[in-house]
Write a protein that holds these residues in place. Sequence first.
Motif, mmCIF file in Angstrom:
data_model
loop_
_atom_site.group_PDB
_atom_site.id
_atom_site.type_symbol
_atom_site.label_atom_id
_atom_site.label_comp_id
_atom_site.label_asym_id
_atom_site.label_seq_id
_atom_site.Cartn_x
_atom_site.Cartn_y
_atom_site.Cartn_z
ATOM 1 N N LEU A 1 -55.560 -71.945 59.744
ATOM 2 C CA LEU A 1 -55.318 -71.576 60.861
ATOM 3 C C LEU A 1 -53.934 -70.141 60.298
ATOM 4 N N GLY A 2 -53.238 -70.508 59.347
ATOM 5 C CA GLY A 2 -52.035 -69.579 58.836
ATOM 6 C C GLY A 2 -52.994 -68.477 58.185
ATOM 7 N N VAL A 3 -53.803 -68.646 57.768
ATOM 8 C CA VAL A 3 -54.666 -67.721 56.755
ATOM 9 C C VAL A 3 -54.698 -66.778 57.568
ATOM 10 N N MET A 4 -55.750 -67.388 59.051
ATOM 11 C CA MET A 4 -56.166 -66.214 59.438
ATOM 12 C C MET A 4 -54.801 -65.701 60.601
ATOM 13 N N GLN A 5 -54.204 -66.168 61.076
ATOM 14 C CA GLN A 5 -52.912 -65.129 61.567
ATOM 15 C C GLN A 5 -52.493 -64.421 60.758
ATOM 16 N N MET A 6 -51.828 -64.599 59.632
ATOM 17 C CA MET A 6 -51.842 -64.027 58.516
ATOM 18 C C MET A 6 -52.443 -62.561 58.078
ATOM 19 N N ALA A 7 -53.538 -63.086 58.198
ATOM 20 C CA ALA A 7 -54.490 -62.259 58.120
ATOM 21 C C ALA A 7 -54.812 -61.180 59.073
ATOM 22 N N VAL A 8 -54.796 -61.796 60.428
ATOM 23 C CA VAL A 8 -54.693 -60.600 60.912
ATOM 24 C C VAL A 8 -53.937 -59.806 61.349
ATOM 25 N N TYR A 9 -52.031 -60.685 60.627
ATOM 26 C CA TYR A 9 -51.318 -59.464 61.157
ATOM 27 C C TYR A 9 -51.124 -58.885 60.372
ATOM 28 N N ALA A 10 -52.191 -58.324 58.871
ATOM 29 C CA ALA A 10 -51.566 -57.759 58.158
ATOM 30 C C ALA A 10 -52.939 -56.792 58.380
ATOM 31 N N LEU A 11 -53.733 -56.901 58.936
ATOM 32 C CA LEU A 11 -55.307 -55.698 59.283
ATOM 33 C C LEU A 11 -54.710 -55.358 60.925
ATOM 34 N N MET A 12 -53.639 -55.757 61.399
ATOM 35 C CA MET A 12 -53.480 -54.730 62.662
ATOM 36 C C MET A 12 -52.389 -53.809 61.894
ATOM 37 N N GLN A 13 -51.466 -54.187 60.963
ATOM 38 C CA GLN A 13 -50.454 -53.463 60.558
ATOM 39 C C GLN A 13 -50.913 -51.915 60.699
ATOM 40 N N ILE A 14 -52.486 -51.295 60.290
ATOM 41 C CA ILE A 14 -52.763 -50.358 60.752
ATOM 42 C C ILE A 14 -52.467 -49.470 61.633
ATOM 43 N N PRO A 15 -53.503 -50.135 62.002
ATOM 44 C CA PRO A 15 -53.345 -49.651 64.116
ATOM 45 C C PRO A 15 -52.350 -49.767 64.644
ATOM 46 N N VAL A 16 -51.333 -50.885 64.577
ATOM 47 C CA VAL A 16 -50.105 -50.744 64.588
ATOM 48 C C VAL A 16 -49.374 -49.492 64.349
ATOM 49 N N GLY A 17 -49.557 -49.434 63.837
ATOM 50 C CA GLY A 17 -48.193 -48.222 62.774
ATOM 51 C C GLY A 17 -48.737 -46.370 63.968
ATOM 52 N N MET A 18 -50.058 -46.440 64.238
ATOM 53 C CA MET A 18 -50.445 -45.414 64.600
ATOM 54 C C MET A 18 -50.605 -45.644 65.858
ATOM 55 N N VAL B 1 -53.203 -72.535 71.834
ATOM 56 C CA VAL B 1 -53.329 -73.897 70.869
ATOM 57 C C VAL B 1 -52.991 -74.753 71.476
ATOM 58 N N ALA B 2 -51.925 -74.915 72.890
ATOM 59 C CA ALA B 2 -51.934 -75.505 73.608
ATOM 60 C C ALA B 2 -52.764 -76.639 73.791
ATOM 61 N N PHE B 3 -53.754 -76.641 73.938
ATOM 62 C CA PHE B 3 -54.472 -76.593 74.837
ATOM 63 C C PHE B 3 -56.121 -76.737 74.243
ATOM 64 N N VAL C 1 -61.115 -73.526 68.107
ATOM 65 C CA VAL C 1 -60.390 -72.681 69.113
ATOM 66 C C VAL C 1 -58.187 -72.626 68.582
ATOM 67 N N ALA C 2 -57.935 -73.238 68.073
ATOM 68 C CA ALA C 2 -57.073 -73.436 67.696
ATOM 69 C C ALA C 2 -56.402 -72.040 66.995
ATOM 70 N N VAL C 3 -57.474 -71.920 66.206
ATOM 71 C CA VAL C 3 -57.431 -70.998 64.744
ATOM 72 C C VAL C 3 -57.137 -69.303 65.873
ATOM 73 N N LEU C 4 -58.601 -69.171 67.138
ATOM 74 C CA LEU C 4 -58.538 -68.223 68.109
ATOM 75 C C LEU C 4 -57.198 -67.683 68.069
ATOM 76 N N GLY C 5 -56.661 -69.360 69.261
ATOM 77 C CA GLY C 5 -55.348 -69.476 69.473
ATOM 78 C C GLY C 5 -54.131 -68.435 68.465
ATOM 79 N N ARG C 6 -53.721 -68.938 67.347
ATOM 80 C CA ARG C 6 -53.443 -68.475 66.448
ATOM 81 C C ARG C 6 -53.602 -66.784 65.776
ATOM 82 N N ILE C 7 -55.076 -65.921 65.794
ATOM 83 C CA ILE C 7 -55.042 -65.105 65.630
ATOM 84 C C ILE C 7 -54.236 -64.337 66.636
ATOM 85 N N LEU C 8 -54.591 -64.502 68.416
ATOM 86 C CA LEU C 8 -53.049 -63.732 69.355
ATOM 87 C C LEU C 8 -51.787 -64.100 68.820
ATOM 88 N N VAL C 9 -51.581 -64.952 68.444
ATOM 89 C CA VAL C 9 -50.354 -64.595 68.077
ATOM 90 C C VAL C 9 -49.815 -63.819 66.687
#
Length: 459
Positions: A71-88, A113-115, A121-129
């Motif tokens: 749950l946490g790893v996927m959220q943080m991994a996505v956060y990190a991977l998004m930094q390059i496209p976010v910066g651009m 995550v709520a539902f 499915v919760a991992v998918l929600g945390r990826i969006l977060v």
Amino acid sequence: MSTDKAANEPDEFTNPTTAALQLVPRRLPTVMFAIALFAYLIAVTQRSSLGVAGVDAANRFDAGGAALSTLGVMQMAVYALMQIPVGMLLDRFGPRMLILAGAIGMALGQAVVAFAPTLEVAVLGRILVGIGDATTFVSGLRIIAAWFPQRRVPLMQQWFSNLGQIGQFLSAVPFAMLLHWSNWTVAFLSTAALSVIVAILVAVVLSDTPWKRTAGSRVSLRGAFVKLGDAFVRPGTRMGFWAHFSSQFVGTVFALLWGYPIMVQGLGLAKELAAVLLIVPMLVGMIAGPWIGLATARWPLRRSNIVVLLASLMTASWIGLIVWPGVPPLWYFLIVLVATGVCGPGSTIGFDFARTFNPASSYGSASGIVNIGGFTASAITMLLIGLGLDFGPQTAAGVPSWDAYQIALWAIPLMIVVGIGGLLAERRRTRSRLAAEEGVTVAPLWLAVARQLRRKHDN
């Protein structure tokens, strides 16, 4: 706000001068800062809401340590991977659009995550977060750089970074109370509603610069990649990456996922006390951050020394916790939390490296590179701790014992040492480039201190 540009107003891609900012209504920069800060505070709330829900998530989804860490790893991994496209995208569309899109993404993610009926499915929600969260911090830094004089930027960055951590308090106390008094669905839907409020406020009020509602560089995709490459090849940008890597991740790992289980399962603390202790690093960081910002502005050539000192202090405190014979006492654990809180603001210095070693037009790309550092370390550390717990000793009830946590927590000092090593290597390259291109020679700290003492003695 007038749309006519005065003669001395800055180009939208250039950091404004103090004289240009004198044309802006006096309280308007504070209003813009407050809106960006509120957006970041809520993003931190969304990010850290899982921290106090870790035990509940394990029960709800019948998950072990390694599975729960996803749950946490996927959220943080996505956060990190998004930094390059976010910066651009930040350089292309400006911070207002990214903060708005991020708030919408986090609201959708928390609703999922709520539902969520299953862990997947919760991992998918945390990826969006994670995707939504990825847009907010660096966009807020761009708002600060556009609305405040450059001499005030390091201090305002520290206030922004540390006041935003109040979001940890919102997740550690009100969210935790709501979670335990109502249920999982109500608690996470409530946090989703907070991001909806952010989206409305940003859409209606926030402006990218004092002279443009939305400011971005209309460059091609190829041009965006050129900017990204130019930012990456600057050793100062890479030094910022390692500064963030070595300082930020411990507080994130503690608040986002493993702090609560460490205290409840490992140390045997009451759940109520653990929820309160989750905010100790945040409170300490709020006090220490402005002082670190002042030190950064006062000694800009010694910023790396500040990072190394803080990271070393944090390493020593966690090693002491790990090697303590038996279960460590509460008083020493509080020392570890205070050290973590003091050292965390050192990560913001990484963004100051990005600001000073890059042109303003590519600050988004450079900030994205820097921001990858801490969250890459966070994702790796979360996963290593989860694996360590699954392989470590368990109690009769199948809960990881303190012995298991002692094994798993070695991931923290290991990652800090890796970060310090990378920082020192890039510092050497950066100082060589400063000497070659600008004629600025930075003496070793011990030599600078000796010279200063000798001058005082001579006077």
